[in-house]
Structures are given as C-alpha cells and as structure tokens.
Design a protein around this motif. Structure first.
Motif, PDB file in Angstrom:
ATOM      1  N   ALA A  50       4.932  -0.340  -9.045  1.00  0.00           N
ATOM      2  CA  ALA A  50       5.671  -0.132  -7.788  1.00  0.00           C
ATOM      3  C   ALA A  50       5.190  -1.114  -6.725  1.00  0.00           C
ATOM      4  CB  ALA A  50       5.499   1.309  -7.308  1.00  0.00           C
ATOM      5  N   ALA A  51       3.879  -1.344  -6.694  1.00  0.00           N
ATOM      6  CA  ALA A  51       3.320  -2.297  -5.733  1.00  0.00           C
ATOM      7  C   ALA A  51       3.849  -3.697  -6.003  1.00  0.00           C
ATOM      8  CB  ALA A  51       1.792  -2.286  -5.820  1.00  0.00           C
ATOM      9  N   ALA A  52       3.906  -4.066  -7.280  1.00  0.00           N
ATOM     10  CA  ALA A  52       4.405  -5.399  -7.637  1.00  0.00           C
ATOM     11  C   ALA A  52       5.868  -5.538  -7.246  1.00  0.00           C
ATOM     12  CB  ALA A  52       4.207  -5.644  -9.127  1.00  0.00           C
ATOM     13  N   SER A  53       6.644  -4.463  -7.429  1.00  0.00           N
ATOM     14  CA  SER A  53       8.055  -4.501  -7.010  1.00  0.00           C
ATOM     15  C   SER A  53       8.162  -4.762  -5.511  1.00  0.00           C
ATOM     16  CB  SER A  53       8.750  -3.168  -7.320  1.00  0.00           C
ATOM     17  OG  SER A  53       9.168  -3.129  -8.649  1.00  0.00           O
ATOM     18  N   ALA A  54       7.310  -4.088  -4.752  1.00  0.00           N
ATOM     19  CA  ALA A  54       7.335  -4.273  -3.297  1.00  0.00           C
ATOM     20  C   ALA A  54       7.002  -5.726  -2.946  1.00  0.00           C
ATOM     21  CB  ALA A  54       6.353  -3.307  -2.628  1.00  0.00           C
ATOM     22  N   ARG A  57       3.220   6.093  -2.589  1.00  0.00           N
ATOM     23  CA  ARG A  57       4.435   6.870  -2.878  1.00  0.00           C
ATOM     24  C   ARG A  57       4.545   7.135  -4.381  1.00  0.00           C
ATOM     25  NH1 ARG A  57       8.789   3.704  -1.791  1.00  0.00           N
ATOM     26  NH2 ARG A  57       7.775   2.988   0.118  1.00  0.00           N
ATOM     27  N   SER A  58       4.302   6.106  -5.177  1.00  0.00           N
ATOM     28  CA  SER A  58       4.398   6.262  -6.632  1.00  0.00           C
ATOM     29  C   SER A  58       3.279   7.159  -7.158  1.00  0.00           C
ATOM     30  CB  SER A  58       4.347   4.893  -7.305  1.00  0.00           C
ATOM     31  OG  SER A  58       4.180   5.023  -8.687  1.00  0.00           O
ATOM     32  N   ALA A  59       2.063   6.940  -6.642  1.00  0.00           N
ATOM     33  CA  ALA A  59       0.915   7.716  -7.139  1.00  0.00           C
ATOM     34  C   ALA A  59       1.086   9.199  -6.840  1.00  0.00           C
ATOM     35  CB  ALA A  59      -0.375   7.186  -6.528  1.00  0.00           C
ATOM     36  N   ALA A  60       1.804   9.508  -5.755  1.00  0.00           N
ATOM     37  CA  ALA A  60       1.977  10.914  -5.364  1.00  0.00           C
ATOM     38  C   ALA A  60       2.698  11.696  -6.466  1.00  0.00           C
ATOM     39  CB  ALA A  60       2.755  11.001  -4.052  1.00  0.00           C
ATOM     40  N   HIS A  61       3.609  11.033  -7.194  1.00  0.00           N
ATOM     41  CA  HIS A  61       4.257  11.785  -8.294  1.00  0.00           C
ATOM     42  C   HIS A  61       3.815  11.322  -9.674  1.00  0.00           C
ATOM     43  CE1 HIS A  61       7.130   8.647  -9.471  1.00  0.00           C
ATOM     44  NE2 HIS A  61       7.213   8.355  -8.188  1.00  0.00           N
ATOM     45  N   ALA A  62       3.372  10.067  -9.786  1.00  0.00           N
ATOM     46  CA  ALA A  62       3.050   9.551 -11.123  1.00  0.00           C
ATOM     47  C   ALA A  62       1.554   9.599 -11.431  1.00  0.00           C
ATOM     48  CB  ALA A  62       3.562   8.118 -11.259  1.00  0.00           C
ATOM     49  N   GLY A  63       0.710   9.814 -10.409  1.00  0.00           N
ATOM     50  CA  GLY A  63      -0.734   9.748 -10.642  1.00  0.00           C
ATOM     51  C   GLY A  63      -1.175   8.304 -10.782  1.00  0.00           C
ATOM     52  N   ALA A  64      -2.405   8.113 -11.235  1.00  0.00           N
ATOM     53  CA  ALA A  64      -2.926   6.747 -11.311  1.00  0.00           C
ATOM     54  C   ALA A  64      -2.538   6.052 -12.607  1.00  0.00           C
ATOM     55  CB  ALA A  64      -4.438   6.769 -11.164  1.00  0.00           C
ATOM     56  N   GLY A  65      -2.747   6.704 -13.728  1.00  0.00           N
ATOM     57  CA  GLY A  65      -2.568   6.027 -15.009  1.00  0.00           C
ATOM     58  C   GLY A  65      -1.264   6.410 -15.688  1.00  0.00           C
ATOM     59  N   ALA A  66      -0.803   5.548 -16.621  1.00  0.00           N
ATOM     60  CA  ALA A  66       0.443   5.810 -17.343  1.00  0.00           C
ATOM     61  C   ALA A  66       0.251   6.876 -18.419  1.00  0.00           C
ATOM     62  CB  ALA A  66       0.964   4.520 -17.963  1.00  0.00           C
ATOM     63  N   ALA A 119       0.842  -1.199   0.000  1.00  0.00           N
ATOM     64  CA  ALA A 119       0.000   0.000   0.000  1.00  0.00           C
ATOM     65  C   ALA A 119       0.882   1.257   0.000  1.00  0.00           C
ATOM     66  CB  ALA A 119      -0.916  -0.021   1.219  1.00  0.00           C
ATOM     67  N   GLU A 120       1.979   1.195   0.749  1.00  0.00           N
ATOM     68  CA  GLU A 120       2.889   2.337   0.837  1.00  0.00           C
ATOM     69  C   GLU A 120       3.559   2.609  -0.517  1.00  0.00           C
ATOM     70  OE1 GLU A 120       6.752   2.891   3.386  1.00  0.00           O
ATOM     71  OE2 GLU A 120       5.144   2.000   4.602  1.00  0.00           O
ATOM     72  N   ALA A 121       3.973   1.527  -1.189  1.00  0.00           N
ATOM     73  CA  ALA A 121       4.620   1.677  -2.503  1.00  0.00           C
ATOM     74  C   ALA A 121       3.657   2.313  -3.493  1.00  0.00           C
ATOM     75  CB  ALA A 121       5.088   0.315  -3.014  1.00  0.00           C
TER      76      ALA A 121
END
Ligand SMILES: *Cc1c(COP(=O)(O)O)cnc(C)c1O
Length: 393
Positions: free
Chosen positions: A276-280, A65-74, A60-62
């Motif tokens: 990012a979640a999958a990486s975590a 953190r990613s959504a804060a700069h990347a948003g939801a979609g690519a 959830a944290e990953a």
C-alpha cells in the motif's frame, strides 16, 4: 580450530585488506539523521530515496490504513493464503506505469532477479551479462546453472559476440542494468535491444535505480530509449520509498513466473501495508509533484557534478548516482571517515561490490536535498581533496 576461530581468521584478513564491513547506527532513508552517540545531525548522501519520499505523510498514512485491517505480515505465500488486494492493485499500477500487460511482485528486488533468472534459464541456456551487473543478477545466473558469458561493462559489441556462440542453446538471455548502481552510468539500451533481437535473445533490463527517477514521467531508461524488453525488473525500495521488487512483462510471463519462480512461490508475500505504501509512492511519482521531484533531483545532480569538475574531480554519468573513484580501500575509507567527521554520511564502497582498485565514494542525490546541502558537500570535498591530495582515480 573452532568455527569462531576460523571465522575470526577470515575477519582479520578482511580487516587487513581494508574490506571489513559493519552496519552503521547512522543509517536511514532520510537526508538528515541524528547521530546516536552525540545527538549531532548528519547530512546523508547515500540513501536511494531519490525522490525524497521516505517520510512523505501520504506513505505513512497508506501503511497505517492497510495495517489496521491487514496487520503487518501477509501470513503466507501468495499461492497459499498470502494474497491481498494491495498486491493486485500495486501490480496493476506498476504494469500501467510501464505500459505493459502485467507485473508480478516479489518480496525484494534481490529475490526478483533470482526468481526471474532461475525461472527463465536452465543448464541448456546461455546468459550474457554485463560485468557490472548487481549481485542479485550474478547470483540468479549462477543458481540457474546456465552457461554464463560476462561481457565488459557497457560493451555492446562484446555482448553481440557472446550471443553469437554457435552451441545449440535452447534460449539466449541478455541481462543488464539500465542505470548502473555503482557507476551511475547508463547501458546502451538501443544497441542491446537490437542485438538481442537479432539473436532471438530475451532482453532483461533491471531498472532498479531508474524507475521513478529518469525517463519520461519516471518510466525508466527503456521507455526513454523506446525499447521494450521482454522483462523489466524494478525495486520498491529505492525511489518508491517502500520495500519489495517486481517483474514486468506479458501476462504469460507473469503466469509462468507464478509457476516457476521459486523466490515467489516459497516465500511469504510482501507485507500488504508495504505494498500500500509503494502504491502511494507510485501515485506521487506519477503526478506533477513527481515530475517536480525528478527535475529537482536532476538539477541537484548537475550542481554536484559541475562543482566536482571544478574541483578537478570528474565523475561519470549524468544522473543521481555520482561515483567518485579513489582507488585502494584505505583511501576510500579515509575519505569517508573525514566526511563523517565533517557531519556528512557517505560510506566507502569497496570490493567485492566494485572491482579491486576502484574503491569509491558513491554519492546519491535526493530531491529531499537542498542546493545548500550540495554546496556544503562540495565545500567539505574541496577541503579534503587539498588536505589529502586527492585526484579522482
Ligand atoms: C538494489 C538493487 C536490487 C535489489 O533490490 P532490493 O529491493 O533492494 O532487494 C536489484 N538490482 C539492482 C540493480 C539494485 O541496485
């Protein structure tokens, strides 16, 4: 007839044959779900969250953190402007996990199979495919317009014969799942690899239910068998608790897929926070904690299998997928409904997902379950099997 009338006729036919499907408000990856209508908690044995990572705080944290700069979609396809550092990092981590040169992400595992198969095979090729292979493999084969030979489930000799076809094919491909999604049994990978090699065929192995769960360090059944397929397919939606799919192989394969796999080229890239979640999840799976979760999952699966055998309900396989065949659709539906009544969520799996006459309960074990959960399930199954007079088909 209007379109709705025609569609309704079809739906009524499905209902009459016990094959009508509907989505469930109880669904979710976790082992415990609040039941919406009554607020009662349901114990779930149908998620593919094998390591119990679905609600892990690091994941959830990953995401956030990613959504804060990347948003939801690519925002676009990878080839346009959709590529994010999260994608590249995850690809490196997946390739490293499988000790392979390269990996390529797709938005889902379904698209991965479609994209890989259609990129590698065309009308001048032969694809030899296990009869129990996943719908995404079947659809990829059909879409490729290759000659398709389906061999009986796990029958390596039949695969050998099919690959021996004389016709002057450009390329021969042998495709199998490693741990089969509906039967929970394993493909004879060593034999298949030898056969593929003897025919100069390309071996593609779909490890959707194996990666993260079985094999050394969760590296799957090809790694366990010491087999190196030209392509390994995986999903991020099961043990890795996120969403997406990937193909693993050589760097040349990766570049070729980027150029030819339409399911990669013409679709919006996997959301970076999901990567990012999958990486975590992958990092947890690769740790000692991951080893512990795999051992726990295996242990609980053994507890369930042993208990079922004692009830006279033998199952196939040895892993976290336990398939209890009940025969006709209505029987599996009745069993599922009775389990739901007792607070346990296991939907009936019916044709066309499985062959006619093999409708079943597909029970999946997660490291998130407890021994008491499994005992509870066994207790309910015991009551039901005497009440319904079940014998496994
Ligand atoms: C679930 C599954 C897929 C599809 O993966 P998704 O990421 O859910 O689209 C592909 N192959 C097999 C064998 C599967 O079980």
């Amino acid at each position: 007839m209007t379109l709705d009338e025609e569609l309704l006729t079809d739906l009524i036919r499905l209902e009459e044959s016990g094959r009508l499907r509907h989505t469930s408000p109880h669904a979710g990856p976790d082992r415990l779900h609040p039941r919406t209508s009554t607020g009662r908690s349901l114990l779930s044995f149908c998620s593919n969250d094998y390591l119990g990572l679905a609600n892990h705080p690091a994941i959830a944290e990953a995401i956030s953190r990613s959504a804060a700069h990347a948003g939801a979609g690519a925002g676009a396809s990878r080839l346009v402007s959709g590529e994010a550092p999260e994608h590249l990092l995850l690809e490196q981590e997946i390739a490293a996990l499988l000790d392979s040169p390269a990996a390529l992400l797709f938005p889902t595992g379904y698209q991965t199979n479609m994209g890989v198969i259609t990129a590698l095979a065309g009308p001048e090729d032969l694809i030899v495919s296990d009869s129990a292979n996943h719908a995404s493999i079947i659809d990829g084969c059909r879409l490729s317009r290759a000659q398709i030979a389906v061999y009986p489930h796990r029958d390596a000799n039949a695969a050998d014969r099919a690959l021996s076809a004389r016709d002057p094919y450009r390329r021969r491909l042998l495709i199998t799942e490693s741990l089969f999604s509906m039967d929970g049994d394993r493909a004879p990978l060593s034999d298949l690899a030898e056969i593929a090699s003897s025919h100069g065929a390309v071996l593609i192995v779909d490890e959707a239910h194996a990666l993260g769960v079985v094999g050394p360090g969760g590296r799957g059944l090809a790694a366990e068998a010491g087999v190196k397929p030209q392509v390994v397919i995986g999903t991020l939606g099961k043990a890795f608790a996120a969403s997406g799919g990937f193909a693993v192989g050589s760097t040349i394969l990766r570049t070729s897929l980027i150029n030819h796999a339409r399911h990669f080229i013409y679709t919006t890239a996997c959301p970076p926070p999901v990567a990012a979640a999958a990486s975590a999840a992958l990092r947890i799976s690769n740790s000692l904690v991951g080893d512990g979760l795999r051992a726990r999952c295996l242990d609980l699966s053994t507890q369930l299998r042993t208990g079922l055998e004692q009830l006279g309900l033998p199952t196939s396989g040895q892993d976290a997928i336990v398939s209890l065949e009940l025969g006709i659709e209505r029987r599996a539906l009745a069993a599922s409904a009775a389990l739901l009544e007792a607070g346990i969520l296991i939907p009936a799996i019916r044709p066309p997902t499985v062959p006619p006459g093999t409708s079943r309960l597909r029970i999946t074990i997660s490291a998130g379950h407890t021994r008491a959960d499994v005992d509870l399930l066994l207790g309910v199954l015991s009551t039901l099997s005497s009440a319904f007079g079940w014998v496994a088909a």
